[in-house]
Design a protein around this motif. Structure first.
Motif, PDB file in Angstrom:
ATOM      1  N   LEU A 125      -5.901   6.229   4.181  1.00  0.00           N
ATOM      2  CA  LEU A 125      -5.521   7.629   3.505  1.00  0.00           C
ATOM      3  C   LEU A 125      -4.501   7.721   2.560  1.00  0.00           C
ATOM      4  CD1 LEU A 125      -4.624   8.436   7.746  1.00  0.00           C
ATOM      5  CD2 LEU A 125      -6.422   8.409   6.138  1.00  0.00           C
ATOM      6  N   ALA A 126      -4.647   6.828   1.304  1.00  0.00           N
ATOM      7  CA  ALA A 126      -3.908   7.109   0.626  1.00  0.00           C
ATOM      8  C   ALA A 126      -4.896   6.949  -1.027  1.00  0.00           C
ATOM      9  CB  ALA A 126      -2.797   6.717  -0.026  1.00  0.00           C
ATOM     10  N   PRO A 127      -4.551   7.612  -2.021  1.00  0.00           N
ATOM     11  CA  PRO A 127      -6.063   7.352  -2.791  1.00  0.00           C
ATOM     12  C   PRO A 127      -6.304   6.405  -3.592  1.00  0.00           C
ATOM     13  CG  PRO A 127      -4.015   9.141  -3.891  1.00  0.00           C
ATOM     14  CD  PRO A 127      -4.028   8.604  -2.222  1.00  0.00           C
ATOM     15  N   ALA A 128      -7.090   5.767  -3.898  1.00  0.00           N
ATOM     16  CA  ALA A 128      -7.363   4.767  -3.864  1.00  0.00           C
ATOM     17  C   ALA A 128      -6.721   3.861  -5.249  1.00  0.00           C
ATOM     18  CB  ALA A 128      -8.441   4.559  -4.501  1.00  0.00           C
ATOM     19  N   PRO A 129      -5.721   2.654  -5.581  1.00  0.00           N
ATOM     20  CA  PRO A 129      -5.627   1.820  -6.229  1.00  0.00           C
ATOM     21  C   PRO A 129      -6.697   1.803  -7.817  1.00  0.00           C
ATOM     22  CG  PRO A 129      -5.325   0.751  -4.924  1.00  0.00           C
ATOM     23  CD  PRO A 129      -5.855   1.831  -4.347  1.00  0.00           C
ATOM     24  N   THR A 130      -6.049   2.289  -9.088  1.00  0.00           N
ATOM     25  CA  THR A 130      -6.564   2.226 -10.556  1.00  0.00           C
ATOM     26  C   THR A 130      -7.398   0.861 -10.832  1.00  0.00           C
ATOM     27  OG1 THR A 130      -4.203   3.911 -10.609  1.00  0.00           O
ATOM     28  CG2 THR A 130      -6.759   3.175 -12.178  1.00  0.00           C
ATOM     29  N   TYR A 131      -6.104  -0.165  -9.891  1.00  0.00           N
ATOM     30  CA  TYR A 131      -7.084  -1.606  -9.975  1.00  0.00           C
ATOM     31  C   TYR A 131      -6.591  -2.184  -8.858  1.00  0.00           C
ATOM     32  CZ  TYR A 131      -6.914  -0.317 -15.157  1.00  0.00           C
ATOM     33  OH  TYR A 131      -7.333   0.644 -16.081  1.00  0.00           O
ATOM     34  N   THR A 132      -7.364  -3.449  -8.611  1.00  0.00           N
ATOM     35  CA  THR A 132      -7.368  -4.182  -7.507  1.00  0.00           C
ATOM     36  C   THR A 132      -7.932  -5.016  -7.641  1.00  0.00           C
ATOM     37  OG1 THR A 132      -7.113  -2.906  -6.413  1.00  0.00           O
ATOM     38  CG2 THR A 132      -7.682  -4.694  -5.028  1.00  0.00           C
ATOM     39  N   GLY A 133      -6.792  -6.461  -7.630  1.00  0.00           N
ATOM     40  CA  GLY A 133      -6.841  -8.103  -7.581  1.00  0.00           C
ATOM     41  C   GLY A 133      -6.190  -8.978  -6.854  1.00  0.00           C
ATOM     42  N   PRO A 134      -6.156 -10.265  -6.557  1.00  0.00           N
ATOM     43  CA  PRO A 134      -6.037 -11.314  -5.584  1.00  0.00           C
ATOM     44  C   PRO A 134      -4.665 -11.693  -6.431  1.00  0.00           C
ATOM     45  CG  PRO A 134      -7.546 -12.121  -6.990  1.00  0.00           C
ATOM     46  CD  PRO A 134      -7.860 -10.665  -7.687  1.00  0.00           C
ATOM     47  N   THR A 135      -4.066 -11.524  -7.790  1.00  0.00           N
ATOM     48  CA  THR A 135      -3.081 -12.354  -8.581  1.00  0.00           C
ATOM     49  C   THR A 135      -2.847 -11.264  -8.973  1.00  0.00           C
ATOM     50  OG1 THR A 135      -4.511 -12.956 -10.061  1.00  0.00           O
ATOM     51  CG2 THR A 135      -3.745 -14.837  -7.634  1.00  0.00           C
ATOM     52  N   LEU A 136      -1.766 -11.855 -10.187  1.00  0.00           N
ATOM     53  CA  LEU A 136      -0.650 -11.104 -11.489  1.00  0.00           C
ATOM     54  C   LEU A 136      -1.562 -11.307 -12.347  1.00  0.00           C
ATOM     55  CD1 LEU A 136       0.335  -8.703 -12.773  1.00  0.00           C
ATOM     56  CD2 LEU A 136       2.700 -10.361 -12.676  1.00  0.00           C
ATOM     57  N   SER A 137      -1.933 -12.149 -12.592  1.00  0.00           N
ATOM     58  CA  SER A 137      -3.304 -12.797 -13.496  1.00  0.00           C
ATOM     59  C   SER A 137      -4.062 -12.024 -13.224  1.00  0.00           C
ATOM     60  CB  SER A 137      -3.192 -13.742 -13.346  1.00  0.00           C
ATOM     61  OG  SER A 137      -2.240 -15.161 -13.741  1.00  0.00           O
ATOM     62  N   ASP A 138      -5.125 -11.875 -12.060  1.00  0.00           N
ATOM     63  CA  ASP A 138      -6.473 -10.914 -12.215  1.00  0.00           C
ATOM     64  C   ASP A 138      -6.290  -9.059 -12.888  1.00  0.00           C
ATOM     65  OD1 ASP A 138      -9.069 -11.142 -11.279  1.00  0.00           O
ATOM     66  OD2 ASP A 138      -8.383  -9.437 -10.654  1.00  0.00           O
ATOM     67  N   GLY A 151       1.010  -0.802  -0.048  1.00  0.00           N
ATOM     68  CA  GLY A 151      -0.072   0.065  -0.039  1.00  0.00           C
ATOM     69  C   GLY A 151       0.389   1.127  -0.386  1.00  0.00           C
ATOM     70  N   TRP A 152       2.578   1.199   0.829  1.00  0.00           N
ATOM     71  CA  TRP A 152       2.610   2.602   0.519  1.00  0.00           C
ATOM     72  C   TRP A 152       3.202   2.211  -0.464  1.00  0.00           C
ATOM     73  CZ3 TRP A 152       7.963   1.246  -1.021  1.00  0.00           C
ATOM     74  CH2 TRP A 152       7.849  -0.144  -0.560  1.00  0.00           C
ATOM     75  N   ASP A 153       3.745   1.572  -1.304  1.00  0.00           N
ATOM     76  CA  ASP A 153       4.092   1.712  -2.699  1.00  0.00           C
ATOM     77  C   ASP A 153       3.095   2.798  -4.063  1.00  0.00           C
ATOM     78  OD1 ASP A 153       5.852   2.051  -5.077  1.00  0.00           O
ATOM     79  OD2 ASP A 153       6.347  -0.204  -4.444  1.00  0.00           O
ATOM     80  N   THR A 154       1.720   1.408  -3.686  1.00  0.00           N
ATOM     81  CA  THR A 154       0.791   2.518  -4.691  1.00  0.00           C
ATOM     82  C   THR A 154       0.496   3.841  -4.420  1.00  0.00           C
ATOM     83  OG1 THR A 154      -0.731   0.887  -3.731  1.00  0.00           O
ATOM     84  CG2 THR A 154      -0.081  -0.347  -5.171  1.00  0.00           C
ATOM     85  N   GLY A 155       0.777   3.975  -2.903  1.00  0.00           N
ATOM     86  CA  GLY A 155       0.264   5.472  -2.923  1.00  0.00           C
ATOM     87  C   GLY A 155       0.859   6.397  -3.008  1.00  0.00           C
ATOM     88  N   GLY A 156       2.043   5.944  -2.525  1.00  0.00           N
ATOM     89  CA  GLY A 156       3.608   6.618  -3.644  1.00  0.00           C
ATOM     90  C   GLY A 156       3.237   6.494  -4.865  1.00  0.00           C
ATOM     91  N   ALA A 181      -1.680   0.021  -9.511  1.00  0.00           N
ATOM     92  CA  ALA A 181      -2.222  -1.815  -9.557  1.00  0.00           C
ATOM     93  C   ALA A 181      -2.006  -2.584  -8.236  1.00  0.00           C
ATOM     94  CB  ALA A 181      -2.714  -2.793 -10.854  1.00  0.00           C
ATOM     95  N   PHE A 182      -3.210  -2.593  -7.422  1.00  0.00           N
ATOM     96  CA  PHE A 182      -3.091  -3.303  -6.149  1.00  0.00           C
ATOM     97  C   PHE A 182      -2.437  -4.532  -5.917  1.00  0.00           C
ATOM     98  CE2 PHE A 182      -3.371  -5.138  -1.572  1.00  0.00           C
ATOM     99  CZ  PHE A 182      -2.871  -4.975  -1.162  1.00  0.00           C
ATOM    100  N   VAL A 183      -1.852  -6.008  -5.687  1.00  0.00           N
ATOM    101  CA  VAL A 183      -2.054  -7.099  -6.078  1.00  0.00           C
ATOM    102  C   VAL A 183      -2.369  -7.153  -4.328  1.00  0.00           C
ATOM    103  CG1 VAL A 183      -0.962  -8.864  -7.232  1.00  0.00           C
ATOM    104  CG2 VAL A 183      -0.245  -6.826  -8.387  1.00  0.00           C
ATOM    105  N   ALA A 184      -3.376  -7.621  -4.103  1.00  0.00           N
ATOM    106  CA  ALA A 184      -3.731  -8.250  -2.219  1.00  0.00           C
ATOM    107  C   ALA A 184      -2.546  -9.653  -2.017  1.00  0.00           C
ATOM    108  CB  ALA A 184      -5.169  -8.471  -2.598  1.00  0.00           C
ATOM    109  N   ARG A 185      -1.765  -9.696  -2.425  1.00  0.00           N
ATOM    110  CA  ARG A 185      -0.526 -10.823  -1.366  1.00  0.00           C
ATOM    111  C   ARG A 185      -1.624 -10.909   0.253  1.00  0.00           C
ATOM    112  NH1 ARG A 185       0.520 -13.054  -6.000  1.00  0.00           N
ATOM    113  NH2 ARG A 185       2.072 -12.088  -7.531  1.00  0.00           N
ATOM    114  N   PRO A 186      -1.644 -12.032   0.074  1.00  0.00           N
ATOM    115  CA  PRO A 186      -1.970 -12.416   1.572  1.00  0.00           C
ATOM    116  C   PRO A 186      -1.506 -11.716   2.928  1.00  0.00           C
ATOM    117  CG  PRO A 186      -1.697 -14.648   0.480  1.00  0.00           C
ATOM    118  CD  PRO A 186      -0.956 -13.517  -0.094  1.00  0.00           C
ATOM    119  N   GLY A 187      -1.757 -10.621   3.703  1.00  0.00           N
ATOM    120  CA  GLY A 187      -1.167 -10.111   4.696  1.00  0.00           C
ATOM    121  C   GLY A 187      -0.948  -8.915   3.721  1.00  0.00           C
TER     122      GLY A 187
END
Length: 228
Positions: free
Chosen positions: A207-220, A181-186, A195-201
């Motif tokens: 408090l940062a802008p929402a990512p343009t894209y979000t998904g559980p895997t890079l394939s997604d 989240g710190w990287d996508t926020g930056g 794009a935020f890849v929602a890896r486990p954990g």
């Protein structure tokens, strides 16, 4: 209806935890310090003190800070500092990590769709080249970029903006792919898409802008970008 984001002309990929599975290093650090939380504490120290360097206008490469963070970890756990040779053995593992299971599929989808792809990591250039070669990912990337040249760690805006400048792309046409989240926020604060890849954990920063894209895997994520 909100206007959909422009199709990015350049994809910038974070490496550690985003592309590469750090489980092997995590197990080694936890075992070394006899704590199931040792790796998370060490990695947090590594990130924290890379930012301390950036804010205080100092610079040590990620390997140097990683070494120092192992000493700090030992001290915080009430354990003796490890010998330099042992610390080196642990830190070497960061260049011997496999990709997450979804990474080759996701990168292949994006490559076949014609996206330009580069890395952008806090790791030193020499480590980065070893990491990507070991993981078998070299052929996917136009360039392997590190923050070494800028000597400011992500998420400082200069890291993202310099990469865009080097590759001749305006920030709004570039997209950072990361599992932090710190990287996508930056990246978003610097005017890029993210794009935020929602890896486990992992979690986005509320408090940062929402990512343009979000998904559980890079394939997604790739599916969303290719379908755009």
């Amino acid at each position: 209806m909100p206007t959909p984001p422009a199709r990015p002309k350049l994809l910038l990929f974070d490496v550690n935890e985003t592309l590469l599975d750090m489980s092997k290093l995590q197990q080694a650090v936890n075992q070394e310090f006899n704590s199931e939380f040792a790796f998370k504490q060490w990695f947090s120290l590594l990130l924290q003190y890379s930012l301390v360097d950036t804010v205080t206008q100092a610079y040590h490469d990620f390997k140097q800070i990683g070494d120092a963070a192992l000493d700090m970890l030992a001290q915080s756990l009430g354990q003796p500092a490890r010998p330099a040779t042992r610390k080196q053995e642990l830190l070497t593992l960061i260049a011997e990590l496999p990709p997450h299971p979804d990474v080759v599929e996701g990168l292949t989808m994006l490559q076949q769709a014609g996206f330009r792809m580069v890395t952008l990591t806090n790791s030193p250039g020499s480590t980065l080249r070893k990491q990507i070669a070991y993981a078998g990912l070299t052929s996917f990337f136009e360039q392997l970029l590190s923050i070494d040249d800028v000597k400011r760690y992500k998420p400082h805006p200069d890291t993202y903006l310099t990469a865009c400048q080097q590759l001749g792309v305006v920030p709004a046409d570039a997209l950072l792919v990361a599992a932090h989240g710190w990287d996508t926020g930056g990246a978003l604060r610097a005017g890029l898409q993210a794009a935020f890849v929602a890896r486990p954990g992992q979690a986005t920063y509320p408090l940062a802008p929402a990512p343009t894209y979000t998904g559980p895997t890079l394939s997604d994520i790739a599916g969303q970008l290719v379908g755009h």
